[in-house]
Design a protein around this motif. Sequence first.
Motif, PDB file in Angstrom:
ATOM      1  N   GLN A  48       0.890  -1.200  -0.075  1.00 19.53           N
ATOM      2  CA  GLN A  48       0.072  -0.151  -0.080  1.00 19.53           C
ATOM      3  C   GLN A  48       0.958   1.444  -0.068  1.00 19.53           C
ATOM      4  O   GLN A  48       0.469   2.431  -0.470  1.00 19.53           O
ATOM      5  N   SER A  49       2.077   1.123   0.349  1.00 23.88           N
ATOM      6  CA  SER A  49       3.061   2.275   0.562  1.00 23.88           C
ATOM      7  C   SER A  49       3.822   2.505  -1.018  1.00 23.88           C
ATOM      8  O   SER A  49       4.331   3.564  -1.141  1.00 23.88           O
ATOM      9  N   SER A  50       3.635   1.469  -1.862  1.00 10.98           N
ATOM     10  CA  SER A  50       4.042   1.468  -3.160  1.00 10.98           C
ATOM     11  C   SER A  50       3.396   2.608  -3.936  1.00 10.98           C
ATOM     12  O   SER A  50       2.175   2.830  -4.058  1.00 10.98           O
ATOM     13  N   THR A  51       4.212   3.548  -4.679  1.00  6.81           N
ATOM     14  CA  THR A  51       3.696   4.527  -5.523  1.00  6.81           C
ATOM     15  C   THR A  51       2.522   4.012  -6.486  1.00  6.81           C
ATOM     16  O   THR A  51       1.740   4.899  -6.736  1.00  6.81           O
ATOM     17  N   LEU A  67     -13.996   0.927  -6.965  1.00 10.68           N
ATOM     18  CA  LEU A  67     -13.051   1.812  -6.947  1.00 10.68           C
ATOM     19  C   LEU A  67     -13.329   3.191  -6.269  1.00 10.68           C
ATOM     20  O   LEU A  67     -13.241   4.122  -6.622  1.00 10.68           O
ATOM     21  N   THR A  68     -13.489   2.662  -4.700  1.00 12.59           N
ATOM     22  CA  THR A  68     -13.604   3.800  -3.960  1.00 12.59           C
ATOM     23  C   THR A  68     -12.817   3.580  -2.431  1.00 12.59           C
ATOM     24  O   THR A  68     -12.284   2.514  -2.229  1.00 12.59           O
ATOM     25  N   ASN A  69     -12.691   4.837  -1.841  1.00  6.37           N
ATOM     26  CA  ASN A  69     -11.827   4.556  -0.527  1.00  6.37           C
ATOM     27  C   ASN A  69     -12.782   3.493   0.298  1.00  6.37           C
ATOM     28  O   ASN A  69     -12.003   3.007   1.473  1.00  6.37           O
ATOM     29  N   ALA A  70     -14.125   3.390   0.264  1.00  6.55           N
ATOM     30  CA  ALA A  70     -14.799   2.536   1.273  1.00  6.55           C
ATOM     31  C   ALA A  70     -14.513   1.200   0.902  1.00  6.55           C
ATOM     32  O   ALA A  70     -14.871   0.243   1.718  1.00  6.55           O
ATOM     33  N   THR A  71     -13.971   0.733  -0.206  1.00  5.03           N
ATOM     34  CA  THR A  71     -13.526  -0.453  -0.528  1.00  5.03           C
ATOM     35  C   THR A  71     -12.332  -1.213   0.253  1.00  5.03           C
ATOM     36  O   THR A  71     -11.351  -0.542   0.249  1.00  5.03           O
ATOM     37  N   ALA A  72     -12.641  -2.185   1.021  1.00  9.57           N
ATOM     38  CA  ALA A  72     -11.405  -2.754   1.650  1.00  9.57           C
ATOM     39  C   ALA A  72     -10.406  -3.177   0.844  1.00  9.57           C
ATOM     40  O   ALA A  72     -10.475  -4.022  -0.116  1.00  9.57           O
ATOM     41  N   ARG A  73      -8.894  -2.734   0.970  1.00 15.17           N
ATOM     42  CA  ARG A  73      -7.790  -2.950   0.029  1.00 15.17           C
ATOM     43  C   ARG A  73      -7.112  -4.015   0.690  1.00 15.17           C
ATOM     44  O   ARG A  73      -6.975  -4.046   1.661  1.00 15.17           O
ATOM     45  N   PRO A  74      -6.421  -4.881  -0.444  1.00 16.98           N
ATOM     46  CA  PRO A  74      -5.330  -5.814   0.035  1.00 16.98           C
ATOM     47  C   PRO A  74      -4.268  -5.067   0.910  1.00 16.98           C
ATOM     48  O   PRO A  74      -3.790  -4.170   0.268  1.00 16.98           O
TER      49      PRO A  74
END
Length: 516
Positions: A48-51, A67-74
């Motif tokens: 998640q810190s990769s550019t 494609l929203t900030n509400a979607t849990a990300r890996p």
Amino acid sequence: MGMLRVGGCLALAFSLSFFFSCSVASPADGFLRCLLSAKIHSELVYTQSSTNFTDVLASTIRNTKFLTNATARPLCIVTPADASHVQAAVLCGRGHGVRLRVRSGGHDYEGLSYRSVRPSEVFAVVDLGANLRAVRVNRLESTAWVDSGATIGELYYAIAKNDSRIAFPAGECATIGVGGHFSGGAIGMMMRKHGLSADKVLDAKLVNADGDLLDRADMGEDLFWAIRGGGGGNFGIVLSWKIQLVQVPPTVAVFNIAKTVDEGAVGILARWQHVAPVLPSDLTIRVIVQGQQAMFQALYLGACDSLVATMGDQFPELGMTSADCQPITWLQSAATPFISFGRNGTLEEALLSRTAGQSSAGKIKSDYVQRAIPKAAWEEIFSWFTMDGAGFILLEPHGGFMGSVPAAATPYPHRHGVLYVIQYIAFWQQGGDGTAATAWIGGLYDFMGQHVSKNPRRAYVNFRDLDIGQNDGTPESGEVWGERYFVGNYRRLAAVKAAVDPTDYFSNEQSIPPLR
């Protein structure tokens, strides 16, 4: 190929994973360090810190409502370059409590190949589409090995460019990933002649929950049966598939004929239900209903003169003439249903682009029809397409070869007695809330309940729909949705799951739970 047990750098990864689990602050840190210790180059792992993490994550997301900030990300995306990288990801994930979700083309309608509905879940994505995309054709055997990360467009192109007289039965959208598509059975325009993609799978290479690399002989026939239609993300990570190719003529015939309601679309569509499933298996006619129009699209594995004669004899209501018929190659036909290569670039661009036709928010549902819907009911159905938020439906006929295959031959059970499958599709622009579209598709789906299969009301696993049920940690919750996808095959799938993944490592909101 023999079974590849843990050894070399994988053994190092496995032992170091336990060391790091005691010496780092979180499962995420331990998982990432374990991957690197297993000789997976840092350039293949995006944190998640990769550019460019967001770009890589979004690269094959087809449903932009996720494609929203509400979607849990890996916590990270692993882009393996060979089987050992996938084995290491499994071992490191199990050692550190990090689940894996597997993405091939990103067409999972509910996004379960790259997101979790459960906000607290710690998971990573193994993205096979980044590097594992090879297609190796054997002309002498008329077979091919295709990696799960390849798209069906890439598969079609590689096959036909090797020999224009061979092909493969699969779906119509060129950007679909092979891995998820084959795992769900894979319907398409040639299934009435040659069956599902899964019916033509001869072998596969899979990494199981223990990190072992298995082929068909190693995995056994129960697991081999389960991966050919039991849905992706259930039994392991299939890296590649050996498939039987099929013969096609040098030229096929296609047509697209639109009929409006004023031109008799309702009556013609009502008649189509009786005709399409019993036509010669060389001919498939599907229908798209949108607005006040029905579009009849056909693929015929033969010549135009024969097609015109067949249509005049068996489906004169459509009024098809020689002027409607277009002779093209099979490869061209594979590009035309959703992408007009004549207007939107070359044939190569239409089939090899991994981004064509993507990026819209939507909701999809499905049904199977076993008894023809009366004409009066179709008049009511057409009224739904005048409503706010209306989308469209796609009707794909079964019959032919499909009706000759026993329901238990593969996990895909929708064989004899099925007239056609309905795909309901509602889209809206990115940034919109989709309220009208989701209300429309939900309302139409409820209305259609009286006309479609019952006990259970069937659905197609590749048209993933979380509305029909989600896992809650109990085997019973899986039955709610599982029997709708797999009918009588569900319990066998759950038994296979218990045998090969008893701890339910490969798990998502609609994965097969182990049968206790």
